[in-house]
Each structure stands twice: as structure tokens, then as C-alpha cells.
Design a protein around this motif. Structure first.
Motif, mmCIF file in Angstrom:
data_model
loop_
_atom_site.group_PDB
_atom_site.id
_atom_site.type_symbol
_atom_site.label_atom_id
_atom_site.label_comp_id
_atom_site.label_asym_id
_atom_site.label_seq_id
_atom_site.Cartn_x
_atom_site.Cartn_y
_atom_site.Cartn_z
ATOM 1 N N HIS A 1 7.217 -0.603 8.674
ATOM 2 C CA HIS A 1 6.555 -1.809 9.510
ATOM 3 C C HIS A 1 5.067 -1.288 9.540
ATOM 4 C CE1 HIS A 1 10.416 -3.691 11.410
ATOM 5 N NE2 HIS A 1 10.462 -3.670 10.062
ATOM 6 N N SER A 2 4.814 -0.217 10.244
ATOM 7 C CA SER A 2 3.363 0.092 10.363
ATOM 8 C C SER A 2 2.791 0.155 8.989
ATOM 9 C CB SER A 2 3.266 1.238 11.264
ATOM 10 O OG SER A 2 2.460 2.219 10.643
ATOM 11 N N ALA A 3 3.342 0.742 8.067
ATOM 12 C CA ALA A 3 2.641 1.042 6.726
ATOM 13 C C ALA A 3 2.287 -0.802 6.109
ATOM 14 C CB ALA A 3 3.425 1.545 5.633
ATOM 15 N N LEU A 4 3.178 -1.631 6.259
ATOM 16 C CA LEU A 4 3.216 -2.946 5.979
ATOM 17 C C LEU A 4 1.848 -3.478 6.712
ATOM 18 C CD1 LEU A 4 6.428 -4.852 5.491
ATOM 19 C CD2 LEU A 4 4.461 -4.921 4.038
ATOM 20 N N SER A 5 1.840 -3.231 8.049
ATOM 21 C CA SER A 5 0.660 -3.862 8.766
ATOM 22 C C SER A 5 -0.634 -3.297 8.177
ATOM 23 C CB SER A 5 0.969 -3.096 10.304
ATOM 24 O OG SER A 5 0.001 -3.617 11.033
ATOM 25 N N ASP A 6 -0.645 -2.120 7.787
ATOM 26 C CA ASP A 6 -1.876 -1.398 7.152
ATOM 27 C C ASP A 6 -2.136 -2.093 5.949
ATOM 28 O OD1 ASP A 6 -2.012 0.439 9.211
ATOM 29 O OD2 ASP A 6 -1.317 2.196 7.963
ATOM 30 N N TYR A 7 -1.230 -2.505 5.075
ATOM 31 C CA TYR A 7 -1.363 -3.005 3.722
ATOM 32 C C TYR A 7 -1.953 -4.427 4.146
ATOM 33 C CZ TYR A 7 -0.412 -5.133 -0.687
ATOM 34 O OH TYR A 7 -0.676 -5.840 -1.972
ATOM 35 N N ILE B 1 2.190 -10.184 0.269
ATOM 36 C CA ILE B 1 2.402 -9.181 -0.697
ATOM 37 C C ILE B 1 3.704 -9.508 -1.498
ATOM 38 C CG2 ILE B 1 4.285 -8.413 1.092
ATOM 39 C CD1 ILE B 1 3.408 -5.324 0.123
ATOM 40 N N THR B 2 3.497 -9.148 -2.673
ATOM 41 C CA THR B 2 4.740 -9.320 -3.818
ATOM 42 C C THR B 2 5.456 -8.157 -3.763
ATOM 43 O OG1 THR B 2 3.435 -8.490 -5.409
ATOM 44 C CG2 THR B 2 3.276 -10.802 -5.047
ATOM 45 N N ASN B 3 6.838 -8.279 -4.515
ATOM 46 C CA ASN B 3 7.674 -7.401 -4.661
ATOM 47 C C ASN B 3 7.109 -6.179 -5.391
ATOM 48 O OD1 ASN B 3 9.922 -5.773 -6.336
ATOM 49 N ND2 ASN B 3 11.193 -7.005 -4.891
ATOM 50 N N ARG B 4 6.336 -6.700 -6.334
ATOM 51 C CA ARG B 4 5.576 -5.476 -7.155
ATOM 52 C C ARG B 4 4.609 -4.683 -6.228
ATOM 53 N NH1 ARG B 4 3.688 -4.861 -12.801
ATOM 54 N NH2 ARG B 4 4.835 -6.909 -13.115
ATOM 55 N N PHE C 1 2.940 0.042 -3.218
ATOM 56 C CA PHE C 1 2.289 0.856 -1.855
ATOM 57 C C PHE C 1 3.342 1.592 -1.216
ATOM 58 C CE2 PHE C 1 0.982 0.457 2.483
ATOM 59 C CZ PHE C 1 -0.580 0.890 2.327
ATOM 60 N N PHE C 2 4.651 1.326 -1.503
ATOM 61 C CA PHE C 2 5.695 2.377 -0.789
ATOM 62 C C PHE C 2 6.394 3.350 -1.535
ATOM 63 C CE2 PHE C 2 5.957 0.402 3.560
ATOM 64 C CZ PHE C 2 5.547 -0.780 3.395
ATOM 65 N N HIS C 3 5.669 3.394 -2.803
ATOM 66 C CA HIS C 3 6.347 4.509 -3.765
ATOM 67 C C HIS C 3 7.861 4.270 -3.957
ATOM 68 C CE1 HIS C 3 2.820 7.380 -3.389
ATOM 69 N NE2 HIS C 3 2.360 6.519 -3.416
ATOM 70 N N ILE C 4 8.310 3.121 -4.202
ATOM 71 C CA ILE C 4 9.810 2.784 -4.290
ATOM 72 C C ILE C 4 9.936 2.367 -5.650
ATOM 73 C CG2 ILE C 4 10.806 2.860 -2.255
ATOM 74 C CD1 ILE C 4 10.311 -0.079 -1.927
ATOM 75 N N LEU D 1 15.561 -2.899 -3.212
ATOM 76 C CA LEU D 1 15.091 -2.144 -2.042
ATOM 77 C C LEU D 1 13.849 -2.980 -1.589
ATOM 78 C CD1 LEU D 1 15.200 -0.356 0.205
ATOM 79 C CD2 LEU D 1 14.113 1.458 -1.182
ATOM 80 N N ALA D 2 12.920 -3.231 -2.279
ATOM 81 C CA ALA D 2 11.756 -3.903 -1.765
ATOM 82 C C ALA D 2 12.036 -5.010 -1.407
ATOM 83 C CB ALA D 2 10.483 -3.800 -3.012
ATOM 84 N N ASN D 3 12.774 -6.016 -1.972
ATOM 85 C CA ASN D 3 13.140 -7.140 -1.360
ATOM 86 C C ASN D 3 13.745 -7.109 -0.278
ATOM 87 O OD1 ASN D 3 12.356 -9.118 -3.050
ATOM 88 N ND2 ASN D 3 14.147 -9.344 -4.432
ATOM 89 N N ARG D 4 14.776 -6.194 0.025
ATOM 90 C CA ARG D 4 15.623 -6.082 1.312
ATOM 91 C C ARG D 4 14.768 -5.558 2.488
ATOM 92 N NH1 ARG D 4 19.053 -1.970 3.034
ATOM 93 N NH2 ARG D 4 18.799 -0.743 1.072
ATOM 94 N N LEU D 5 13.643 -4.719 2.150
ATOM 95 C CA LEU D 5 12.822 -4.153 3.339
ATOM 96 C C LEU D 5 11.718 -5.331 3.554
ATOM 97 C CD1 LEU D 5 11.334 -0.679 1.829
ATOM 98 C CD2 LEU D 5 13.046 -0.984 3.766
ATOM 99 N N LEU D 6 11.474 -6.145 2.658
ATOM 100 C CA LEU D 6 10.438 -7.529 3.035
ATOM 101 C C LEU D 6 11.379 -8.442 3.667
ATOM 102 C CD1 LEU D 6 8.483 -7.655 -0.127
ATOM 103 C CD2 LEU D 6 7.370 -7.200 2.075
ATOM 104 N N GLN D 7 12.580 -8.622 3.244
ATOM 105 C CA GLN D 7 13.321 -9.646 3.859
ATOM 106 C C GLN D 7 13.698 -9.287 5.446
ATOM 107 O OE1 GLN D 7 16.617 -10.512 1.003
ATOM 108 N NE2 GLN D 7 14.930 -11.629 -0.201
ATOM 109 N N SER D 8 14.123 -8.071 5.430
ATOM 110 C CA SER D 8 14.456 -7.536 7.133
ATOM 111 C C SER D 8 13.170 -7.390 7.834
ATOM 112 C CB SER D 8 14.960 -6.219 6.835
ATOM 113 O OG SER D 8 14.235 -5.230 6.264
#
Ligand SMILES: [Zn+2]
Length: 349
Positions: free
Chosen positions: A289-295, A303-306, A311-314, A319-326
Motif C-alpha cells: 500500500h505504501s509503495a503504491l502510494s509512492d507510485y 496504474i496498469t497491470n504492466r 514497480f513491484f518486481h513481480i 498477482l498484480a491484478n489481485r494486489l490492485l483489486q484488493s
């Protein structure tokens, strides 16, 4: 409570307490909030290598902005007696004058006058040298010269008077004070008349009372006073530039990844549904959450999935979708590869 007039200045929203049936109960306040430019610089300073050639510049600017904010925070206690429906307090109003912006730290609007407070948070021995139009700071054995803050104040008074005239606002005198808000500053200066415009925070209430007495009768009605304050808030534009543009930085200059809350190590690894610090071995569920805030502070509100994967080194799009959706406060739009997630600008994750 309603949040209104956030058209341009979302970070420093205007809070109005309104009783729609009785406008005389309205009290107008634009509260002091942490300027968005400071949050952006904080995100940038965390994500720039200490060896980067812009690092010191960013750190110095962050220090300067924080000093300004701390200076205004130091005033809060002294402003409490002024909070009433007959006095509007508006922090950090930034108005455009056709060619330039004028940033005013605090505006006090009454039926008799508008008072601009220019707040300086400087420590050490401060000598106001009127003859040379400079402020000399003596601190830790070092002397530094600054432009006399009275010059800045006089310019602001002139610009605000002109701005109000151009908008055909009710005529009312505009005054100004320089407030030296650092508790350990030692003020020295000529005993000329002009120096009476440079004060300590404890004198604000007394100076407002003196101005109130000076004019005896109000120049404008309560409705006209509200109109003036509403116009200030309506045209207020916060300083919200992209820090990457300001410092001419590229995406590649930014350090990516989730940062450890405990030891500051980055990037964290994603292991079994949580973020694990390779340095202190702490595991965190929502450290992204805090890294997304920085982004969002660095790259803008979408932000897009890509971009998330970069940014998250994944690797995993799932997983990227799941993190964004949650993540709370994100709005999803578009479909499949054109899906974009947008953060509400008021939110700090
Ligand atoms: Zn750690």
C-alpha cells in the motif's frame, strides 16, 4: 460538514460547516494540511539513490518545504482565539495573477480588512537590515543573507489588492504581517516603523485586535465577506507539479519495489502471500500500500497491470491484478489489457 470547493486544490480541501437554513452560522476555514508537494518530495527522497546527482537538491528542497509547513503548524495554537464566524482563516492560498502565482501562508478575512501573514520558520540570530533590504541569519558561526521578507509581503499586498479589484470584489483594505515562528529565533533590527510589521506568533491576536479598533466601522457586510473568502478558495490552485519533471528525472532514476517498514530495506520479496524483508526477515501483508502510494505521488493517479509488475518486481499478471483489486480506494476502468486503476486524489494509502 461538507467538503466543497475542491475543484483544483484537492490536497488542501476547504472544509465548511454549513447550516443551509441560516447562513449567519457559517464559519469558513481552509485548514492547514500537509502540502502534497511535501508528500511527493518525501516519496522521491526515499526512492532516489544517495549517490544520485539530484539527491542533495531534493533533500534541501524537502527541508525547506518542511520548515515552511512547521512554521505554519507552530502558529495554530495562537490562531485559536480568532476562530469565529466573523473571521475567516485560510491557509496556503495560491492565486494566479495572469503571469505569476502569489502564495500566501495565511489569509485572515474580516469585515474590516484582509490580513496576509507571511510565515518564516528560521532559527538563529536574525538581523533585519532595512537599509540594504536583507535579512541576515547568524547560525552556528555561519552568516547567510536572505531577501527581506517585507519585500515579499509588500508584493503580496499589492498583488492581492490588484487581484480583488480585477474581480470587482467589495473594496476593503489589505494589510500584512511577517510572522517569525521559530521559538528559538532571536530577532534584531532597526527600530524603524516598518519593523512593527515583523512579529512573533504570540502577537497575532493583539495585532488583529488593533486593526479591528483602528477601523471602528466595518466596510462590508457578512455576505460580502463570505463572497471574498469564497472567491479566494474558488481560485486557489495548489502547488502540485510532477517532481520527476521538476528535477528532470526519468523512470529509471527511481528505485522500485516495496520498502520494509522496520529497517528500510528494499525491495522486499513476495513469498507465500506476504512481503518478506531479506534484511530483518519481517513479514508484512499490506506493505505494498505504501509503495503504491509512492507510485501515485511520483507518476500520477493511474496504474496498469504492466506498471504494477515493473514497480513491484513481480512476474505474475494474476498477482498484480489481485494486489490492485484488493487495494482500497482504487477505481477500475477499461477491460483486459487496457484496464487502468485510478486512485482518488484525496487518499494516502
Ligand atoms: Zn526489514
Amino acid at each position: 460538514m461538507q467538503i466543497l470547493w475542491c475543484r483544483r486544490n484537492i490536497a488542501a480541501c476547504v472544509e465548511l460547516s454549513i447550516n443551509p437554513l441560516n447562513w449567519s452560522d457559517e464559519m469558513i476555514v481552509k485548514k492547514l494540511v500537509l502540502p502534497r508537494q511535501i508528500s511527493k518530495l518525501q516519496a522521491l527522497s526515499k526512492r532516489l539513490r544517495a549517490s544520485h546527482d539530484k539527491f542533495t537538491h531534493v533533500q534541501n528542497d524537502l527541508g525547506r518545504f518542511l520548515a515552511g509547513y512547521n512554521g505554519e503548524k507552530a502558529l495554530q495554537f495562537h490562531l485559536t482565539p480568532l476562530s469565529s464566524k466573523d473571521t475567516h482563516l485560510l491557509h496556503n492560498v495560491r492565486l494566479f495573477h495572469g503571469k505569476q502565482f502569489s502564495q500566501m501562508d495565511l489569509l485572515i478575512v474580516t469585515r474590516k480588512f484582509v490580513l496576509i501573514l507571511e510565515v518564516k520558520y528560521m532559527s538563529g540570530m536574525l538581523h533585519f537590515d532595512r537599509s540594504f533590504g536583507q535579512l541576515v541569519q547568524h547560525k552556528n558561526g555561519v552568516e547567510r543573507a536572505f531577501t527581506d521578507p517585507m519585500f515579499q509581503l509588500e508584493r503580496q499586498i499589492h498583488l492581492l489588492t490588484d487581484w480583488m479589484e480585477k474581480r470587482y470584489l467589495p473594496r476593503i483594505p489589505v494589510h500584512g504581517l511577517v510572522v517569525m515562528s521559530h521559538p528559538h529565533a532571536i530577532l534584531k533590527g532597526d527600530s524603524s516603523k516598518q519593523d512593527s510589521s515583523i512579529i512573533r506568533p504570540a502577537s497575532i491576536v493583539e495585532r488583529v485586535a488593533q486593526l479591528e479598533e483602528h477601523y471602528r466601522e466595518p466596510f462590508i457586510s457578512i455576505a460580502e465577506m463570505k463572497k471574498i473568502s469564497h472567491e479566494f478558495m474558488r481560485w486557489d490552485e495548489s502547488h502540485d507539479e510532477s517532481v520527476l519533471q521538476t528535477y528532470k528525472l526519468d523512470k529509471e532514476d527511481i528505485l522500485c519495489g516495496v520498502i520494509c517498514n522496520s529497517c528500510g530495506h528494499m525491495p522486499l520479496d513476495r513469498i507465500h502471500g506476504s512481503w518478506r524483508c531479506g534484511n530483518c526477515t519481517l513479514r508484512m501483508k499490506t506493505a505494498h500500500h505504501s509503495a503504491l502510494s509512492d507510485y501515485f505521488l511520483l507518476f500520477g493517479p493511474t496504474i496498469t497491470n504492466r506498471e504494477m509488475r515493473w514497480f513491484f518486481h513481480i512476474q505474475s499478471t494474476f498477482l498484480a491484478n489481485r494486489l490492485l483489486q484488493s487495494t482500497p480506494h482504487l477505481t477500475k476502468s477499461g477491460h483486459y489489457k487496457s484496464t487502468v486503476y485510478t486512485i482518488s486524489e484525496q487518499i494516502n494509502l
